[in-house]
Motif scaffolding. Structure first.
Motif, PDB file in Angstrom:
ATOM      1  N   SER A  69       0.839  -1.205   0.000  1.00  0.00           N
ATOM      2  CA  SER A  69       0.000   0.000   0.000  1.00  0.00           C
ATOM      3  C   SER A  69       0.870   1.249   0.000  1.00  0.00           C
ATOM      4  O   SER A  69       0.472   2.287  -0.494  1.00  0.00           O
ATOM      5  N   GLU A  70       2.054   1.120   0.586  1.00  0.00           N
ATOM      6  CA  GLU A  70       3.054   2.200   0.521  1.00  0.00           C
ATOM      7  C   GLU A  70       4.315   1.580  -0.055  1.00  0.00           C
ATOM      8  O   GLU A  70       5.196   1.141   0.692  1.00  0.00           O
ATOM      9  N   PRO A  71       4.411   1.521  -1.378  1.00  0.00           N
ATOM     10  CA  PRO A  71       5.510   0.753  -1.974  1.00  0.00           C
ATOM     11  C   PRO A  71       6.886   1.248  -1.568  1.00  0.00           C
ATOM     12  O   PRO A  71       7.837   0.478  -1.568  1.00  0.00           O
ATOM     13  N   LEU A  72       6.992   2.521  -1.209  1.00  0.00           N
ATOM     14  CA  LEU A  72       8.303   3.062  -0.882  1.00  0.00           C
ATOM     15  C   LEU A  72       8.529   3.176   0.628  1.00  0.00           C
ATOM     16  O   LEU A  72       9.405   3.923   1.085  1.00  0.00           O
ATOM     17  N   ALA A  73       7.769   2.406   1.398  1.00  0.00           N
ATOM     18  CA  ALA A  73       8.047   2.338   2.838  1.00  0.00           C
ATOM     19  C   ALA A  73       9.475   1.848   3.028  1.00  0.00           C
ATOM     20  O   ALA A  73       9.886   0.852   2.426  1.00  0.00           O
ATOM     21  N   GLU A  74      10.230   2.533   3.872  1.00  0.00           N
ATOM     22  CA  GLU A  74      11.675   2.317   3.875  1.00  0.00           C
ATOM     23  C   GLU A  74      12.120   1.012   4.529  1.00  0.00           C
ATOM     24  O   GLU A  74      13.276   0.615   4.387  1.00  0.00           O
ATOM     25  N   TYR A 194      17.871  -5.933 -13.867  1.00  0.00           N
ATOM     26  CA  TYR A 194      16.472  -5.511 -13.638  1.00  0.00           C
ATOM     27  C   TYR A 194      16.458  -4.345 -12.665  1.00  0.00           C
ATOM     28  O   TYR A 194      15.631  -3.451 -12.763  1.00  0.00           O
ATOM     29  N   ILE A 195      17.361  -4.398 -11.687  1.00  0.00           N
ATOM     30  CA  ILE A 195      17.561  -3.243 -10.803  1.00  0.00           C
ATOM     31  C   ILE A 195      19.038  -2.855 -10.856  1.00  0.00           C
ATOM     32  O   ILE A 195      19.863  -3.575 -11.415  1.00  0.00           O
ATOM     33  N   TYR A 196      19.344  -1.725 -10.251  1.00  0.00           N
ATOM     34  CA  TYR A 196      20.732  -1.318 -10.007  1.00  0.00           C
ATOM     35  C   TYR A 196      20.877  -1.040  -8.525  1.00  0.00           C
ATOM     36  O   TYR A 196      19.986  -0.473  -7.902  1.00  0.00           O
ATOM     37  N   GLU A 197      22.046  -1.410  -8.008  1.00  0.00           N
ATOM     38  CA  GLU A 197      22.278  -1.299  -6.579  1.00  0.00           C
ATOM     39  C   GLU A 197      22.839   0.046  -6.157  1.00  0.00           C
ATOM     40  O   GLU A 197      22.846   0.377  -4.977  1.00  0.00           O
ATOM     41  N   TYR A 198      23.308   0.842  -7.111  1.00  0.00           N
ATOM     42  CA  TYR A 198      23.980   2.101  -6.768  1.00  0.00           C
ATOM     43  C   TYR A 198      23.076   3.048  -5.969  1.00  0.00           C
ATOM     44  O   TYR A 198      21.856   3.080  -6.185  1.00  0.00           O
ATOM     45  N   HIS A 216      17.133   6.110  -0.517  1.00  0.00           N
ATOM     46  CA  HIS A 216      17.543   5.601  -1.831  1.00  0.00           C
ATOM     47  C   HIS A 216      18.937   6.061  -2.233  1.00  0.00           C
ATOM     48  O   HIS A 216      19.440   5.660  -3.281  1.00  0.00           O
ATOM     49  N   THR A 217      19.553   6.916  -1.428  1.00  0.00           N
ATOM     50  CA  THR A 217      20.809   7.537  -1.860  1.00  0.00           C
ATOM     51  C   THR A 217      22.034   6.676  -1.588  1.00  0.00           C
ATOM     52  O   THR A 217      23.133   7.041  -1.979  1.00  0.00           O
ATOM     53  N   VAL A 218      21.844   5.577  -0.893  1.00  0.00           N
ATOM     54  CA  VAL A 218      22.991   4.716  -0.581  1.00  0.00           C
ATOM     55  C   VAL A 218      22.901   3.408  -1.354  1.00  0.00           C
ATOM     56  O   VAL A 218      21.829   2.977  -1.762  1.00  0.00           O
ATOM     57  N   ARG A 227      14.766  -4.752  -1.277  1.00  0.00           N
ATOM     58  CA  ARG A 227      13.315  -4.754  -1.482  1.00  0.00           C
ATOM     59  C   ARG A 227      12.821  -3.365  -1.915  1.00  0.00           C
ATOM     60  O   ARG A 227      11.989  -3.226  -2.816  1.00  0.00           O
ATOM     61  N   LEU A 228      13.364  -2.367  -1.250  1.00  0.00           N
ATOM     62  CA  LEU A 228      12.944  -0.999  -1.565  1.00  0.00           C
ATOM     63  C   LEU A 228      13.349  -0.631  -2.992  1.00  0.00           C
ATOM     64  O   LEU A 228      12.614   0.043  -3.711  1.00  0.00           O
ATOM     65  N   ARG A 229      14.516  -1.096  -3.410  1.00  0.00           N
ATOM     66  CA  ARG A 229      14.984  -0.773  -4.762  1.00  0.00           C
ATOM     67  C   ARG A 229      14.073  -1.412  -5.818  1.00  0.00           C
ATOM     68  O   ARG A 229      13.700  -0.773  -6.811  1.00  0.00           O
TER      69      ARG A 229
END
Lengths: 516, 281
Positions: A69-74, A194-198, A216-218, A227-229
């Motif tokens: 419901s909050e996809p960007l929950a940290e 599919y994702i990037y870790e940077y 997201h800055t680290v 998961r957040l990425r």
């Protein structure tokens, strides 16, 4: 990796072997018909990360969603409370779901970030179906998939897209927008990254108008960060549209874990016994976020994402893992040339050789996270760093009819002929390699750039385009038509029109690339 | 529901220069550990593992380096707990207290230094990513720096290449630092070599004073990122800093011009944080 073409069914043996999550958790994430679970307390949209299907078979596919419901929950849990949630699914022959053929329930659990991976079975081959998920009163968007043709069946046509390198922060997923709108499309192959870790910082956030929070800055390292990425990238509506449109299969490259990692070794000097913990959470997050069979669920830092399937008698797909089992980057030229050097590991090498030798299909497609073609001795992260292993793979490819290699990684479209021996200018052409450019990595790009010459100086490399885009391939019993599509920009917005960079046909039993 | 993670055991704190390295027993794969949470407070009283304002860091590894500590030394007390894939928290470990080792940059009197001891290469020539210029500008693999005449931004490249660096001609580069002492030192001095990063090759940095061998510094395996990134203090930086401090015997130094030479005899480049010569207070 399964010895047969069809992946094995979820087995008790596999469940009991799986580490990192209990057998019960895994099983319930796939099938929990009798589970009674409270509906989630919140009423927001639970399907903000979209839906997907994958691992197609003649009788069904894996369905996927991950509640958020909050996809960007940290904390990586998508705003869902840490309790199991019952997720019902339905499969129908029509988009209105007036004829529901199959239905079931899986349990979305906090252990797997509330992802579910039910497998629908018992469907007709070569048939289009629609699916959706239901949680309490909420209904997901509708997805569709086409079951594979029956084993050995004659197939007139099969079309698929290839995409790779989705650096969300470098630009819009315009390529996915166009891919989702393709008229003929049965499958999408994700060829890695599919994702990037940077860390996403001011210096690499080129997707105009996009903003990210400090979380997201680290660089990603913990499970919650991976998961957040995935969540950030999967909020993209065009990526969701592609997933909703066709089943997805995927190989990974390095950025699903860490840039240029090799096997169990980090590229930044993290000792192996420590790095194993990062590999374990990165591989777990990959499983949680992709429509994969349970075989791809890691056991600690080990997993098996190699798989394959046949499209009737037309094509055999084999998906390679070119990261987990590879030797480290060579320390010198003698090391690079070492006959013992491996890219795939002995077991996977034997597996792919068997699949190619025994293949009954007209076309034989291999997805590799990195480019097979010989380009330069210093491109040691690709097969160029593993010449002996490449020779062994080329030998195996030579045993199969009409081999086609699908790869990515380099952020450029490249079309090349596969030679039996890249060091022998008179060597026969045995197949073709279609290298797909990035969806977004490296931003807008240009057709020609400082690497053009590196590639086009080789006679067997026929085309180079440094812009963003995707690859569309149509197979028939007579020919393969490969269309390299590009867009002129991705950084400013997602409105760039689709352009054809080049289109080739490859006739059956006559390997090569004929421009049309 | 998977089980709650076990309490972390075996927490150990190893003091080092300007840092404290914590290690503990990994908890295995079931349940999968999302991350470990490290709680820390200054001094010797223990954090309770519940006060989020005392959360120092999260890591997936069973190891954490608490860096950027005051070079004069700091005392901290830590507890560590694990969080599972389901978000469940284990009980905190037993607390451990440690004091970082003081550095000569805090305890000594600076005689001369190149750069600032700040975790960054940014004040140096060609930083943070212009390494390709170094072999062009220094074709003889010799960097010469006159204290009081030269400055870091024009005369001291941010990397010293080594035999492992193909881009720099696989050569052992030498950095020759000339400095003038008013009088011959009556006591031993200390040389501080702080590095922002090294390469995966590690290596040996050979130090001599007035052509007399002082020490071979064994370089740790680094992140190989310091050729492109110049700030190890940004959150989440993957650069691997290292700190090396060694005695320069008084007898090797004299009044007038002295030459300290740093040669990368083996391995790959080092990325400088700073180099300094310190008298003992």
């Amino acid at each position: 990796m399964p010895a047969s073409a069809a992946p094995p069914a979820l087995s008790r043996r596999r469940l009991l072997q799986a580490g990192g999550a209990s057998a019960a958790v895994i099983a319930l994430g796939i099938n929990a018909p009798d589970a009674v679970a409270d509906p989630p307390q919140k009423a927001e949209d639970l399907f903000a990360l979209g839906i997907a299907s994958g691992a197609p078979r003649p009788d069904g596919a894996v369905l996927w969603t991950r509640l958020a419901s909050e996809p960007l929950a940290e904390d990586g849990h998508g705003g869902i409370d840490p309790h199991p949630v019952g997720v019902r699914w339905q499969v129908a022959t029509d988009v209105e779901f007036s004829q529901i053929l199959r239905h079931g329930q899986a349990l979305a659990q906090p252990e797997l970030a509330h992802a579910v991976h039910p497998r629908v079975e018992g469907l007709e081959p070569a048939t289009e179906y629609f699916y959706r998920f239901l949680v309490g009163p909420q209904t997901s968007p509708v997805g569709r998939f086409r079951t594979l043709p029956a084993d050995g069946a004659e197939v007139e046509s099969f079309a698929f897209g290839v995409v790779s390198c989705q650096a969300w922060y470098h630009g819009n997923f315009t390529a996915h927008r166009h891919l989702a709108a393709e008229e003929e499309l049965d499958l999408v192959v994700f060829a890695g990254d599919y994702i990037y870790e940077y860390g996403i910082t001011e210096s690499n956030l080129w997707r105009q108008g996009a903003e990210v929070t400090a979380a997201h800055t680290v660089e990603t390292e913990t499970l919650e960060q991976y998961r957040l990425r995935y969540s950030l990238f999967k909020t993209d509506p065009h990526l969701q549209a592609v997933h909703a449109r066709v089943p997805a299969v995927a190989v990974w490259d390095d950025h699903e874990v860490q840039n240029d990692y090799s096997g169990t070794g980090s590229s930044t000097g993290i000792p192996e016994d420590l790095f194993a913990h990062r590999i374990a959470v990165a591989y777990r997050a990959f499983y949680e976020n992709m429509p994969l069979d349970v075989e791809a669920l890691p056991d600690g830092p080990d997993t098996d994402i190699t798989t394959g399937f046949d499209v009737g008698s037309l094509a055999r797909f084999s998906l390679l893992d070119t990261r987990q089992f590879r030797d480290p980057e060579p320390v010198d030229e003698a090391d690079r040339q070492d006959e013992q050097r491996t890219m795939l590991g002995a077991e996977q090498e034997a597996w792919i050789s068997r699949r190619l030798e025994s293949s009954p299909t007209t076309w034989n497609l291999l997805a590799s996270g990195v480019v097979l073609a010989a380009v330069s001795d210093d491109r040691v992260d690709m097969w160029d760093g593993y010449p002996a292993a490449r020779r062994r793979l080329l030998e195996a490819l030579g045993t199969a009819s009409n081999p086609v290699v699908l790869s990515g990684d380099i952020h450029k479209h490249v079309a090349a002929e596969v030679r039996a021996d890249y060091e022998d200018p008179d060597a026969a052409t045995i197949g073709v390699e279609l290298v797909c450019t990035s969806v977004a990595s490296d931003g807008d790009g240009a057709k020609d750039d400082e690497y053009t010459e590196d590639w086009l100086r080789h006679e067997y490399v026929r085309h180079y385009d440094g812009r963003r885009g995707y690859l569309h391939v149509r197979l028939s019993p007579e020919e393969m038509v490969s269309s390299f599509h590009v867009v002129d920009w991705v950084e400013a917005d997602d409105t760039a029109p689709k352009q054809l960079s080049v289109r080739y046909t490859t006739a059956v039993d006559d390997p090569g690339l004929i421009q049309v | 529901m998977s089980p709650r993670p076990q309490a972390v055991t075996g927490l150990d704190a190893e003091p080092a220069l300007a840092s404290i390295t914590l290690t503990w027993q990994p908890l295995g794969w079931d349940p999968l550990i999302d991350h470990y949470r490290i709680y820390a407070v200054r001094g010797e009283s223990a954090p309770d593992g519940r006060n989020e304002s005392e959360l120092l860091a999260k890591t997936v590894y069973p190891r954490f380096v608490h860096s950027d500590l005051d070079p004069a030394g700091e005392t901290w007390t830590y507890v560590v707990l694990a969080v599972s894939d389901a978000g469940r928290r284990g009980r905190p470990s037993a607390p451990v207290t440690a004091a970082s080792q003081p550095s000569v940059i805090a305890t000594g009197d600076e005689v001369a230094a190149i750069g600032a001891f700040d975790g960054r290469t940014l004040e140096f020539l060609h930083a943070p990513s212009g390494y390709a210029n170094i072999p062009e500008q220094f074709p003889d693999a010799l960097i010469e720096y006159d204290q009081g005449v030269d400055d870091p931004g024009t005369a001291w490249p941010y990397l010293l290449p080594g035999p492992g660096d193909a881009w720099a001609g696989r050569t052992a580069y030498r950095a020759r630092w000339t400095l003038t002492l008013d009088e011959a030192p009556s006591a031993d001095h200390d040389l501080a070599v702080w590095l922002v990063d090294t390469t995966r090759l590690g290596g040996i940095l050979r130090v001599s004073a007035n052509e007399e061998h002082v020490v071979d510094i064994e370089l740790p395996e680094g992140a190989t990122r310091g050729s492109r990134e110049g700030d190890a203090t940004v959150p989440g930086s993957t650069l691997r800093r290292s700190f090396h401090e060694h005695v320069v015997p008084a007898g090797l130094l004299h009044a007038g011009e002295n030459v300290l030479e740093l040669e990368l005899a083996e391995g790959g480049w080092v990325a400088w944080d700073a180099v300094g010569l310190f008298a003992r207070s």
